[in-house]
Scaffold this motif. Sequence first.
Motif, PDB file in Angstrom:
ATOM      1  N   ASP A 248       0.664  -1.316   0.040  1.00  0.00           N
ATOM      2  CA  ASP A 248       0.163   0.135  -0.198  1.00  0.00           C
ATOM      3  C   ASP A 248       0.840   1.192  -0.118  1.00  0.00           C
ATOM      4  OD1 ASP A 248      -2.264  -1.627  -0.007  1.00  0.00           O
ATOM      5  OD2 ASP A 248      -2.785  -1.435   1.945  1.00  0.00           O
ATOM      6  N   PHE A 249       1.885   1.030   0.796  1.00  0.00           N
ATOM      7  CA  PHE A 249       2.862   2.480   0.770  1.00  0.00           C
ATOM      8  C   PHE A 249       3.655   2.694  -0.792  1.00  0.00           C
ATOM      9  CE2 PHE A 249       2.500   2.859   4.969  1.00  0.00           C
ATOM     10  CZ  PHE A 249       3.354   3.888   5.819  1.00  0.00           C
ATOM     11  N   PHE A 250       3.886   1.618  -1.465  1.00  0.00           N
ATOM     12  CA  PHE A 250       4.201   1.900  -2.889  1.00  0.00           C
ATOM     13  C   PHE A 250       3.045   2.223  -3.657  1.00  0.00           C
ATOM     14  CE2 PHE A 250       7.891  -0.659  -1.592  1.00  0.00           C
ATOM     15  CZ  PHE A 250       8.851  -0.555  -2.487  1.00  0.00           C
ATOM     16  N   GLU A 251       1.863   1.971  -3.310  1.00  0.00           N
ATOM     17  CA  GLU A 251       0.772   2.346  -4.113  1.00  0.00           C
ATOM     18  C   GLU A 251       0.551   3.610  -3.841  1.00  0.00           C
ATOM     19  OE1 GLU A 251      -1.797   1.985  -7.065  1.00  0.00           O
ATOM     20  OE2 GLU A 251      -1.209   0.055  -6.204  1.00  0.00           O
ATOM     21  N   ILE A 313      15.282  -7.123  -6.081  1.00  0.00           N
ATOM     22  CA  ILE A 313      14.430  -7.999  -5.196  1.00  0.00           C
ATOM     23  C   ILE A 313      14.790  -7.623  -3.726  1.00  0.00           C
ATOM     24  CG2 ILE A 313      14.158 -10.205  -4.205  1.00  0.00           C
ATOM     25  CD1 ILE A 313      14.777 -11.409  -7.002  1.00  0.00           C
ATOM     26  N   LEU A 314      13.666  -7.190  -3.111  1.00  0.00           N
ATOM     27  CA  LEU A 314      13.851  -6.575  -1.803  1.00  0.00           C
ATOM     28  C   LEU A 314      13.216  -7.623  -0.790  1.00  0.00           C
ATOM     29  CD1 LEU A 314      12.611  -2.995  -1.973  1.00  0.00           C
ATOM     30  CD2 LEU A 314      15.044  -3.879  -2.293  1.00  0.00           C
ATOM     31  N   VAL A 315      13.553  -8.052   0.210  1.00  0.00           N
ATOM     32  CA  VAL A 315      13.128  -8.683   1.479  1.00  0.00           C
ATOM     33  C   VAL A 315      12.662  -8.228   2.684  1.00  0.00           C
ATOM     34  CG1 VAL A 315      14.283 -10.927   0.471  1.00  0.00           C
ATOM     35  CG2 VAL A 315      15.383  -9.539   2.258  1.00  0.00           C
ATOM     36  N   ALA A 339       8.756   0.647   5.498  1.00  0.00           N
ATOM     37  CA  ALA A 339       7.796   0.654   4.323  1.00  0.00           C
ATOM     38  C   ALA A 339       8.532   2.153   3.474  1.00  0.00           C
ATOM     39  CB  ALA A 339       6.413   0.853   4.368  1.00  0.00           C
ATOM     40  N   ASP A 340       8.501   2.872   4.173  1.00  0.00           N
ATOM     41  CA  ASP A 340       9.290   4.337   3.592  1.00  0.00           C
ATOM     42  C   ASP A 340      10.573   4.049   3.015  1.00  0.00           C
ATOM     43  OD1 ASP A 340       7.236   6.252   3.682  1.00  0.00           O
ATOM     44  OD2 ASP A 340       7.473   6.800   5.737  1.00  0.00           O
ATOM     45  N   GLN A 341      11.429   3.503   3.923  1.00  0.00           N
ATOM     46  CA  GLN A 341      12.724   2.958   3.458  1.00  0.00           C
ATOM     47  C   GLN A 341      12.701   2.270   2.488  1.00  0.00           C
ATOM     48  OE1 GLN A 341      15.502   1.660   6.560  1.00  0.00           O
ATOM     49  NE2 GLN A 341      14.987   3.471   7.939  1.00  0.00           N
ATOM     50  N   ALA A 342      11.953   1.316   2.223  1.00  0.00           N
ATOM     51  CA  ALA A 342      11.571   0.352   1.081  1.00  0.00           C
ATOM     52  C   ALA A 342      11.660   0.917  -0.153  1.00  0.00           C
ATOM     53  CB  ALA A 342      10.585  -0.867   1.348  1.00  0.00           C
ATOM     54  N   ALA A 346      13.927   1.071  -3.249  1.00  0.00           N
ATOM     55  CA  ALA A 346      13.458   0.716  -4.579  1.00  0.00           C
ATOM     56  C   ALA A 346      13.803   1.744  -5.633  1.00  0.00           C
ATOM     57  CB  ALA A 346      12.253   0.246  -4.655  1.00  0.00           C
ATOM     58  N   ASN A 347      13.583   2.968  -5.228  1.00  0.00           N
ATOM     59  CA  ASN A 347      13.663   3.954  -6.396  1.00  0.00           C
ATOM     60  C   ASN A 347      15.409   4.096  -6.751  1.00  0.00           C
ATOM     61  OD1 ASN A 347      11.017   4.840  -6.695  1.00  0.00           O
ATOM     62  ND2 ASN A 347      11.183   5.977  -4.820  1.00  0.00           N
ATOM     63  N   SER A 348      16.194   3.962  -5.666  1.00  0.00           N
ATOM     64  CA  SER A 348      17.491   4.206  -5.807  1.00  0.00           C
ATOM     65  C   SER A 348      18.172   3.074  -6.400  1.00  0.00           C
ATOM     66  CB  SER A 348      18.308   4.422  -4.421  1.00  0.00           C
ATOM     67  OG  SER A 348      18.285   3.068  -3.612  1.00  0.00           O
TER      68      SER A 348
END
Length: 352
Positions: A248-251, A313-315, A339-342, A346-348
């Motif tokens: 949901d955070f990515f959304e 791929i993130l875990v 989630a914010d750090q994820a 991902a963006n980086s």
Amino acid sequence: MQKNDLLNKKLLELKTTMPDSILADHFKLRPDMEQKYTDHQKQNFKKDVAWILSFLAESVWVGQPVLFEEFVSWLKTFLSSVRVPMKDVAESFTLIKKGINEVCTPEENKIINPIIEKAIISILSENQILSLPATENHLSFLAQEYLDNLLIGNRNKSLSLILGEVKSGTPVKEMYIQVFQPVQYEIGRLWQTNKISVAQEHYCTGATQLVISQLYPYLFTGERKDKKMVTTCVPGELHEMGARMVTDFFEMDGWDTYYLGANMPIESVIKYLGEVKPQCLAISATMTYHVGAVEEMIRRIRSSELVSSTLKILVGGYPFMVAKDLWKSIGADGYAVSADQAIDLANSLIAA
């Protein structure tokens, strides 16, 4: 990091035979207990032995004793809450160590023994750290009222509290971080300390999933990005709340998200990745003994011709929070605490 596959296999194979032998040895030491144990208690005892072996095997396999230490701390808290004497628990660990030593090589026992011996010391120690309370914030009172209503089964009131707060202007992200997350931690702590039943824990978690689903119209308000991410849990993993919240955070960050849910077969995940072609995959595992499944999923995805070699791929999940560098040893591209750090990670990774 080189994984100890052979020792891991030995420990997992012991799950089929050792629970019965440990129970028999326990009754030899305590003949009076055999008549007192009900069939249900005997089955629970054997399940606990198998569970201990599962956590031990995974911890040894990835070379991270801290994973087993955290499990023992959790187990001590739970068993203390149901008034199981710690000396009995320590006795069971001693019997498990003895049984393992009989089938493993001296070199393997040099790996196993210090881990179990440290566990026994921890079990017999009077010091015990319970789950930390939620951090105070401006929504703490709402979180408490929300939890109180969940615990008495008033799901509709809990829903109205959240919707009212969001409609008044509180960002959905704040609701996730300052209400849902601490409430879920507290629900887990209440179950761990035997304050609520498994049924209550499941009800509360299910109710929160329902509440979150009612917030979806508020997730699709930001600027959309030309980015896709898939989130999944590994086979056997039934805890999905964290993975759902990260999705949901990515959304909310503008990504197109595809949430596959709990207990996903690896082949199905690979096929779906080939169809959707996302830039990022997030894999979740809450239970330590599912780390091996995460490693297998990553390995098979990397070797599949259906999946782009550029996929990041993130875990995430409890084992990776406990063992900070664990993600590296299983082939992931990264791990984030929140989630914010994820999202930032991902963006980086995609921009690199």
